[in-house]
Write an enzyme that holds these catalytic residues in place. Structure first.
Site, PDB file in Angstrom:
ATOM      1  N   TYR A   1      -6.317  10.542   4.249  1.00 22.64           N
ATOM      2  CA  TYR A   1      -4.903  10.845   3.998  1.00 22.64           C
ATOM      3  C   TYR A   1      -4.789  11.733   2.753  1.00 22.64           C
ATOM      4  CZ  TYR A   1      -3.838   7.508   7.669  1.00 22.64           C
ATOM      5  OH  TYR A   1      -3.765   6.874   8.882  1.00 22.64           O
TER       6      TYR A   1
ATOM      7  N   GLU B   1     -13.351 -21.797  39.328  1.00 27.67           N
ATOM      8  CA  GLU B   1     -14.214 -20.612  39.322  1.00 27.67           C
ATOM      9  C   GLU B   1     -15.254 -20.778  40.422  1.00 27.67           C
ATOM     10  OE1 GLU B   1     -14.554 -17.491  37.901  1.00 27.67           O
ATOM     11  OE2 GLU B   1     -16.224 -17.481  39.319  1.00 27.67           O
TER      12      GLU B   1
ATOM     13  N   GLN C   1     -16.163 -10.961  34.905  1.00 28.38           N
ATOM     14  CA  GLN C   1     -16.881  -9.688  34.673  1.00 28.38           C
ATOM     15  C   GLN C   1     -17.601  -9.666  33.322  1.00 28.38           C
ATOM     16  OE1 GLN C   1     -16.655  -6.840  36.906  1.00 28.38           O
ATOM     17  NE2 GLN C   1     -15.827  -8.438  38.215  1.00 28.38           N
TER      18      GLN C   1
ATOM     19  N   ARG D   1      -7.523   2.219  -3.205  1.00 27.82           N
ATOM     20  CA  ARG D   1      -8.407   2.174  -2.028  1.00 27.82           C
ATOM     21  C   ARG D   1      -9.046   3.542  -1.860  1.00 27.82           C
ATOM     22  NH1 ARG D   1      -7.954  -0.244   4.189  1.00 27.82           N
ATOM     23  NH2 ARG D   1      -9.681  -1.612   3.697  1.00 27.82           N
TER      24      ARG D   1
ATOM     25  N   CYS E   1     -13.588  -4.469  19.701  1.00 28.06           N
ATOM     26  CA  CYS E   1     -13.357  -3.587  20.853  1.00 28.06           C
ATOM     27  C   CYS E   1     -12.306  -2.525  20.528  1.00 28.06           C
ATOM     28  CB  CYS E   1     -12.925  -4.409  22.062  1.00 28.06           C
ATOM     29  SG  CYS E   1     -11.294  -5.169  21.892  1.00 28.06           S
TER      30      CYS E   1
ATOM     31  N   CYS F   1      -3.953  -7.765  19.805  1.00 25.30           N
ATOM     32  CA  CYS F   1      -5.388  -8.038  19.788  1.00 25.30           C
ATOM     33  C   CYS F   1      -5.788  -8.321  21.231  1.00 25.30           C
ATOM     34  CB  CYS F   1      -5.700  -9.234  18.899  1.00 25.30           C
ATOM     35  SG  CYS F   1      -7.427  -9.739  19.040  1.00 25.30           S
TER      36      CYS F   1
ATOM     37  N   GLY G   1     -10.285  -7.537   8.122  1.00 23.54           N
ATOM     38  CA  GLY G   1      -9.179  -6.853   8.785  1.00 23.54           C
ATOM     39  C   GLY G   1      -8.943  -7.395  10.177  1.00 23.54           C
ATOM     40  N   ARG G   2      -9.683  -6.864  11.127  1.00 22.93           N
ATOM     41  CA  ARG G   2      -9.450  -7.247  12.526  1.00 22.93           C
ATOM     42  C   ARG G   2      -9.704  -8.725  12.773  1.00 22.93           C
ATOM     43  NH1 ARG G   2     -13.259  -2.739  14.660  1.00 22.93           N
ATOM     44  NH2 ARG G   2     -14.080  -3.165  12.581  1.00 22.93           N
TER      45      ARG G   2
ATOM     46  N   GLN H   1       0.836  -1.202   0.000  1.00 18.49           N
ATOM     47  CA  GLN H   1       0.000   0.000   0.000  1.00 18.49           C
ATOM     48  C   GLN H   1       0.873   1.254   0.000  1.00 18.49           C
ATOM     49  OE1 GLN H   1      -2.571   1.230   3.346  1.00 18.49           O
ATOM     50  NE2 GLN H   1      -4.253   1.327   1.860  1.00 18.49           N
TER      51      GLN H   1
HETATM   52  C1  LIG Z   1     -20.215  -3.518  33.427  1.00 20.29           C
HETATM   53  C2  LIG Z   1     -18.821  -3.757  32.980  1.00 20.29           C
HETATM   54  C3  LIG Z   1     -18.461  -3.427  31.689  1.00 20.29           C
HETATM   55  C4  LIG Z   1     -17.163  -3.603  31.249  1.00 20.29           C
HETATM   56  N1  LIG Z   1     -16.874  -3.326  29.954  1.00 20.29           N
HETATM   57  C5  LIG Z   1     -15.628  -3.538  29.496  1.00 20.29           C
HETATM   58  C6  LIG Z   1     -15.289  -3.294  28.155  1.00 20.29           C
HETATM   59  O1  LIG Z   1     -16.117  -2.877  27.364  1.00 20.29           O
HETATM   60  N2  LIG Z   1     -14.023  -3.503  27.771  1.00 20.29           N
HETATM   61  C7  LIG Z   1     -13.075  -3.961  28.639  1.00 20.29           C
HETATM   62  O2  LIG Z   1     -11.938  -4.127  28.250  1.00 20.29           O
HETATM   63  N3  LIG Z   1     -13.360  -4.206  29.913  1.00 20.29           N
HETATM   64  C8  LIG Z   1     -14.609  -4.023  30.371  1.00 20.29           C
HETATM   65  N4  LIG Z   1     -14.897  -4.273  31.666  1.00 20.29           N
HETATM   66  C9  LIG Z   1     -13.802  -4.706  32.566  1.00 20.29           C
HETATM   67  C10 LIG Z   1     -13.440  -6.171  32.325  1.00 20.29           C
HETATM   68  O3  LIG Z   1     -14.594  -6.963  32.333  1.00 20.29           O
HETATM   69  C11 LIG Z   1     -12.428  -6.627  33.358  1.00 20.29           C
HETATM   70  O4  LIG Z   1     -11.302  -5.790  33.298  1.00 20.29           O
HETATM   71  C12 LIG Z   1     -12.018  -8.059  33.111  1.00 20.29           C
HETATM   72  O5  LIG Z   1     -13.110  -8.929  33.198  1.00 20.29           O
HETATM   73  C13 LIG Z   1     -10.948  -8.504  34.122  1.00 20.29           C
HETATM   74  O6  LIG Z   1     -10.678  -9.849  33.917  1.00 20.29           O
HETATM   75  P1  LIG Z   1     -10.061 -10.753  35.067  1.00 20.29           P
HETATM   76  O7  LIG Z   1      -9.976 -12.122  34.494  1.00 20.29           O
HETATM   77  O8  LIG Z   1      -8.843 -10.140  35.603  1.00 20.29           O
HETATM   78  O9  LIG Z   1     -11.109 -10.718  36.271  1.00 20.29           O
HETATM   79  P2  LIG Z   1     -12.671 -11.035  36.335  1.00 20.29           P
HETATM   80  O10 LIG Z   1     -13.307 -10.923  35.032  1.00 20.29           O
HETATM   81  O11 LIG Z   1     -13.184 -10.218  37.432  1.00 20.29           O
HETATM   82  O12 LIG Z   1     -12.721 -12.561  36.766  1.00 20.29           O
HETATM   83  C14 LIG Z   1     -12.317 -12.994  38.060  1.00 20.29           C
HETATM   84  C15 LIG Z   1     -13.016 -14.299  38.366  1.00 20.29           C
HETATM   85  O13 LIG Z   1     -12.389 -14.869  39.509  1.00 20.29           O
HETATM   86  C16 LIG Z   1     -13.397 -15.521  40.269  1.00 20.29           C
HETATM   87  N5  LIG Z   1     -12.853 -15.733  41.627  1.00 20.29           N
HETATM   88  C17 LIG Z   1     -12.504 -14.799  42.539  1.00 20.29           C
HETATM   89  N6  LIG Z   1     -11.987 -15.384  43.641  1.00 20.29           N
HETATM   90  C18 LIG Z   1     -12.015 -16.717  43.400  1.00 20.29           C
HETATM   91  C19 LIG Z   1     -11.602 -17.854  44.159  1.00 20.29           C
HETATM   92  N7  LIG Z   1     -11.052 -17.738  45.343  1.00 20.29           N
HETATM   93  N8  LIG Z   1     -11.784 -19.076  43.612  1.00 20.29           N
HETATM   94  C20 LIG Z   1     -12.337 -19.235  42.381  1.00 20.29           C
HETATM   95  N9  LIG Z   1     -12.753 -18.182  41.644  1.00 20.29           N
HETATM   96  C21 LIG Z   1     -12.566 -16.950  42.128  1.00 20.29           C
HETATM   97  C22 LIG Z   1     -14.552 -14.539  40.193  1.00 20.29           C
HETATM   98  O14 LIG Z   1     -15.775 -15.164  40.518  1.00 20.29           O
HETATM   99  C23 LIG Z   1     -14.475 -14.124  38.729  1.00 20.29           C
HETATM  100  O15 LIG Z   1     -15.279 -14.952  37.906  1.00 20.29           O
HETATM  101  C24 LIG Z   1     -16.192  -4.129  32.147  1.00 20.29           C
HETATM  102  C25 LIG Z   1     -16.545  -4.481  33.447  1.00 20.29           C
HETATM  103  C26 LIG Z   1     -17.857  -4.306  33.864  1.00 20.29           C
HETATM  104  C27 LIG Z   1     -18.242  -4.724  35.246  1.00 20.29           C
HETATM  105  C1  LIG Z   2      -4.706  -1.667  13.520  1.00 18.19           C
HETATM  106  C2  LIG Z   2      -5.256  -1.210  12.210  1.00 18.19           C
HETATM  107  C3  LIG Z   2      -4.441  -0.579  11.300  1.00 18.19           C
HETATM  108  C4  LIG Z   2      -4.940  -0.172  10.066  1.00 18.19           C
HETATM  109  N1  LIG Z   2      -4.093   0.361   9.146  1.00 18.19           N
HETATM  110  C5  LIG Z   2      -4.525   0.595   7.887  1.00 18.19           C
HETATM  111  C6  LIG Z   2      -3.614   0.918   6.856  1.00 18.19           C
HETATM  112  O1  LIG Z   2      -2.401   0.883   7.039  1.00 18.19           O
HETATM  113  N2  LIG Z   2      -4.126   1.227   5.640  1.00 18.19           N
HETATM  114  C7  LIG Z   2      -5.456   1.180   5.373  1.00 18.19           C
HETATM  115  O2  LIG Z   2      -5.874   1.472   4.271  1.00 18.19           O
HETATM  116  N3  LIG Z   2      -6.330   0.794   6.330  1.00 18.19           N
HETATM  117  C8  LIG Z   2      -5.900   0.484   7.562  1.00 18.19           C
HETATM  118  N4  LIG Z   2      -6.771   0.008   8.500  1.00 18.19           N
HETATM  119  C9  LIG Z   2      -8.186  -0.249   8.134  1.00 18.19           C
HETATM  120  C10 LIG Z   2      -8.360  -1.719   7.741  1.00 18.19           C
HETATM  121  O3  LIG Z   2      -7.642  -2.008   6.568  1.00 18.19           O
HETATM  122  C11 LIG Z   2      -9.843  -2.071   7.515  1.00 18.19           C
HETATM  123  O4  LIG Z   2     -10.312  -1.322   6.444  1.00 18.19           O
HETATM  124  C12 LIG Z   2     -10.698  -1.789   8.734  1.00 18.19           C
HETATM  125  O5  LIG Z   2     -10.133  -2.328   9.913  1.00 18.19           O
HETATM  126  C13 LIG Z   2     -12.120  -2.347   8.555  1.00 18.19           C
HETATM  127  O6  LIG Z   2     -12.081  -3.718   8.366  1.00 18.19           O
HETATM  128  P1  LIG Z   2     -12.470  -4.753   9.551  1.00 18.19           P
HETATM  129  O7  LIG Z   2     -13.780  -4.301  10.082  1.00 18.19           O
HETATM  130  O8  LIG Z   2     -12.511  -6.076   8.865  1.00 18.19           O
HETATM  131  O9  LIG Z   2     -11.392  -4.654  10.583  1.00 18.19           O
HETATM  132  C14 LIG Z   2      -6.300  -0.379   9.743  1.00 18.19           C
HETATM  133  C15 LIG Z   2      -7.108  -1.014  10.674  1.00 18.19           C
HETATM  134  C16 LIG Z   2      -6.611  -1.463  11.891  1.00 18.19           C
HETATM  135  C17 LIG Z   2      -7.503  -2.209  12.833  1.00 18.19           C
END
Ligand SMILES: Cc1cc2nc3c(=O)[nH]c(=O)nc-3n(C[C@H](O)[C@H](O)[C@H](O)COP(=O)(O)OP(=O)(O)OC[C@H]3O[C@@H](n4cnc5c(N)ncnc54)[C@H](O)[C@@H]3O)c2cc1C
Ligand SMILES: Cc1cc2nc3c(=O)[nH]c(=O)nc-3n(C[C@H](O)[C@H](O)[C@H](O)COP(=O)(O)O)c2cc1C
Length: 644
Positions: free
Chosen positions: A173, A413, A421, A221, A346, A363, A319-320, A103
């Site tokens: 671009y 668990e 979570q 593109r 995400c 990822c 892509g992703r 590209q």
């Molecule tokens: C409403 C909500 C939305 C969220 N949205 C996002 C998002 O969009 N994107 C994102 O990246 N993150 C999101 N998060 C955060 C994400 O879910 C957490 O960061 C992630 O789940 C952490 O993973 P973990 O494995 O460390 O812990 P957890 O997911 O908390 O898992 C820990 C597990 O350990 C178990 N456990 C604890 N103690 C013990 C024991 N002694 N014995 C056996 N089991 C035990 C628990 O029951 C639990 O199941 C969100 C969280 C919430 C609550």
């Molecule tokens: C990490 C990342 C880097 C990307 N870099 C480029 C790039 O270098 N050139 C480009 O044309 N598109 C780029 N894209 C866009 C992807 O080529 C693609 O069009 C986009 O992610 C949508 O496709 P998808 O939904 O299958 O991921 C990028 C996307 C991601 C996720």
């Protein structure tokens, strides 16, 4: 299960025969060396991706001129010194049986480091929507120099063994900057009418064609729609598409969006359906008689097969999905689609790390991607008896990786189901894919031979008696309960109780905490028609609008008429009301029927001590170490397993 006969059928792009219609689209990895040459990490990444069997691989953005990289370590093709590294990429693709294109890229004004050095150039001195800084207007000489640089770059690509080049005319671009009336206000022959604004793209294509000869395929593109207020739509550019073909394009790659498009539409968030952008590819196809690539949230080869079968596009880019599971096509071909790890859109490991942190590609749910040089292939030299405590994203990933490496793994668990979570994170609108991923990962952990013991809380005694060789503590965070007077009243509950359905708030609801959990809980409640006020002590939510998910979440809360009170602390909760303090002023909110606490989590300390006392090797990962996100939990889980 479909035979995927359309997707797996060969296709010819001019002289280039592709084995199938799956495209690995260009994705910037930031894995290159600081001087823009190809690194060992680039090679390892491409080798892994190429095993996936795409008919065509298009290598990421590669700068055609020193004024063109969007980040300073972007791969370069503006000098012969880049050719040997690029050649290695082509050899990898060819060994894997894929064809490979490069590209060709110039970022124009969308380069923060060049903007900061006052070196960024663009058709007009109009500030970057993303970086807020203004580039310098290109002179006519500079325009001609950059056009020539595209030609030189294409020749180098051919010398390096590429089978085709792709001219990057998309995503805001330089080429899009010329095409869009929003960024091009020139009064010479390169600005004004659509014909004038498309002149730069035409001349780039003509130059590339002239330099590489008639037989060498050129893909163009484009963003089929700018997806920004006042930007062009697909209908607007349909009339000029045939001219692009006359100028040299042999294929159109119909992408979407520009820098600054709301919600990062180019790599669309989970709110957009798989294949949501196909209709634009179809519109492009109506205007041209060359192959068209559709792209946008494809995760399922069957859908891609149908799109091609219906004649809406000729090829489909994943892509992703390639980052999440480079083997998805093989799995589909082998009739085991249930093993495909599906992208949850995400954008944490890919887009956000690159854009926000200038990190390298990863990822969030596939720890191998971007880490191919440190990824442990296994089997482990010593087979250990490993306990993983907690089956959230971190524990599940740790268990999968440890079992894959050949360790004897038991995953404990305490709850009845796995997911941690995710069981709550998947409840807000559009997030069911998070739970599906947790279910998928649990099945894969079992397939790898780990024992999964749900409903089993690991205690100090169990550790003493079981005496495992190593323990991965993935127990998640502990809920924080703020010490506010009235916190123990019956009208107070926490976010987890709401999201699990244990408590159904009615009437006027106040959510305390405007971080991710609070915002998602508000989103969940708004969807159910509940009236919500969100109170947050900070000036802004830590959930950034610049991220796709953050943007969508903020938008939904605003549209749902959620009352957002920032810089506001809750001082007191009483039956039917709360007292807040904002910039020194006390206010009483009333009526209040339900208060929901969502002030986050703190690290969990239990079980650490016994492991230390008994000298059992252990790792504390994910939220148990420091409450954060899925990305950190999976990464730390995988690394713990690799280091057992
Ligand atoms: C409403 C909500 C939305 C969220 N949205 C996002 C998002 O969009 N994107 C994102 O990246 N993150 C999101 N998060 C955060 C994400 O879910 C957490 O960061 C992630 O789940 C952490 O993973 P973990 O494995 O460390 O812990 P957890 O997911 O908390 O898992 C820990 C597990 O350990 C178990 N456990 C604890 N103690 C013990 C024991 N002694 N014995 C056996 N089991 C035990 C628990 O029951 C639990 O199941 C969100 C969280 C919430 C609550
Ligand atoms: C990490 C990342 C880097 C990307 N870099 C480029 C790039 O270098 N050139 C480009 O044309 N598109 C780029 N894209 C866009 C992807 O080529 C693609 O069009 C986009 O992610 C949508 O496709 P998808 O939904 O299958 O991921 C990028 C996307 C991601 C996720």
């Amino acid at each position: 299960m479909s035979s995927l006969k359309n997707l797996l059928s060969p296709i010819k792009i001019k002289t280039l025969q592709l084995a199938n219609r799956v495209v690995l689209p260009p994705m910037g990895t930031n894995l290159g060396n600081a001087d823009g040459t190809v690194s060992e990490a680039n090679l390892a990444y491409l080798k892994r991706m190429a095993r996936g069997g795409a008919g065509l691989i298009i290598v990421e953005v590669c700068a055609v001129h020193p004024s063109g990289p969007s980040i300073n370590s972007e791969l370069g093709v503006h000098d012969d010194r880049f050719i040997p590294g690029l050649k290695k990429l082509t050899e990898i693709a060819h060994t894997a049986g894929s064809k490979i294109a490069l590209q060709l890229h110039h970022a124009g004004r969308e380069s923060l480091y060049l903007l900061q050095q006052k070196k960024a150039i663009a058709p007009s001195p109009i500030r970057s929507l993303v970086f807020g800084l203004t580039p310098r207007e290109m002179t006519l000489d500079e325009i001609h120099e950059i056009i020539a640089a595209f030609g030189d770059a294409a020749v180098r690509a051919r010398k390096a063994g590429f089978d085709a080049v792709e001219v990057h005319g998309a995503h805001g671009y330089l080429l899009t900057q010329f095409l869009s009336a929003l960024s091009n206000q020139r009064s010479d022959e390169y600005g004004g009418s659509l014909a004038n604004r498309s002149r730069f793209i035409m001349e780039v294509l003509r130059e590339v064609r002239k330099r590489v000869g008639e037989d060498f395929p050129i893909s163009l593109r484009i963003s089929a729609e700018e997806f920004i207020k006042g930007g062009y739509k697909v209908e607007d550019i349909q009339p000029i598409l045939p001219d692009f073909l006359k100028a040299g394009a042999d294929m159109i790659h119909a992408s979407l969006g520009t820098h600054g498009s709301p919600g990062g539409i180019t790599s669309a968030p989970i709110e957009y359906e798989p294949g949501f952008n196909v209709w634009r590819a179809k519109k492009v196809k109506e205007a041209v008689n060359v192959p068209v690539i559709a792209v946008g949230r494809f995760v399922d080869p069957n859908l891609a097969d149908e799109v091609i079968g219906r004649g809406e596009a000729d090829l489909v880019a994943f892509g992703r999905q390639f980052l999440t599971d480079p083997d998805f096509l093989t799995k589909a071909r082998e009739g085991r689609p249930e093993d495909i790890r599906k992208c949850i859109a995400c954008n944490q490991g890919c887009i956000e790390r690159l854009i926000l942190g200038e990190g390298t590609i990863r990822c969030a749910i596939n720890p191998e991607t971007g880490q191919e040089t440190v990824y442990q292939q296994g089997p482990a030299a010593v087979r250990r008896n490993v306990w993983v405590v907690g089956a959230g994203p971190g524990g599940l990933t740790a268990a999968y990786e440890a079992a894959r490496l050949g360790h004897r793994v038991t995953l404990f668990e305490k709850e009845k189901t796995t997911g941690g979570q995710l069981r709550f994170a998947s409840k807000s609108p559009f997030k069911s894919a998070y739970e599906e991923w947790g279910v998928w990962l649990t099945s894969q952990v079992k397939k790898k031979g780990a024992t999964v013991r749900t409903g089993t809380e690991v205690t100090e005694r169990m550790i003493e008696e079981g005496n495992p060789d190593a323990v991965i503590l993935a127990t998640g965070g502990e809920k924080s309960i703020p010490s506010i007077p009235g916190i123990n009243l019956p009208m107070v509950c926490d976010a987890w109780q709401v999201l699990s359905g244990e408590v159904t708030p009615r009437g006027q609801v106040v959510v305390i905490g405007g971080g991710l959990i609070g915002m998602e809980t508000a989103d969940y409640l708004l969807q159910k028609g509940t009236q919500v006020t969100l109170v947050e002590a900070l000036k802004h939510s830590p959930v950034l609008k610049i991220t796709s998910h953050g943007y969508m979440l903020h938008t939904r809360l605003r549209d749902g008429k959620c009352k957002l009170l920032f810089s506001t602390e809750v001082k007191k909760i009483e039956e039917g009301s709360i007292t807040t303090l904002c910039e020194g002023e006390e206010q009483i909110l009333s009526p209040v029927d339900q208060v929901v606490i969502a002030v986050g989590l703190k690290p969990r300390e239990d079980l650490k001590k016994i492991l230390q006392t008994r000298g059992i090797p252990h790792f504390v990962i994910g939220d148990a170490a420091q409450p954060r996100r899925i990305m950190e939990a999976t990464e730390e889980g995988a690394k713990a397993a690799w280091n057992l």
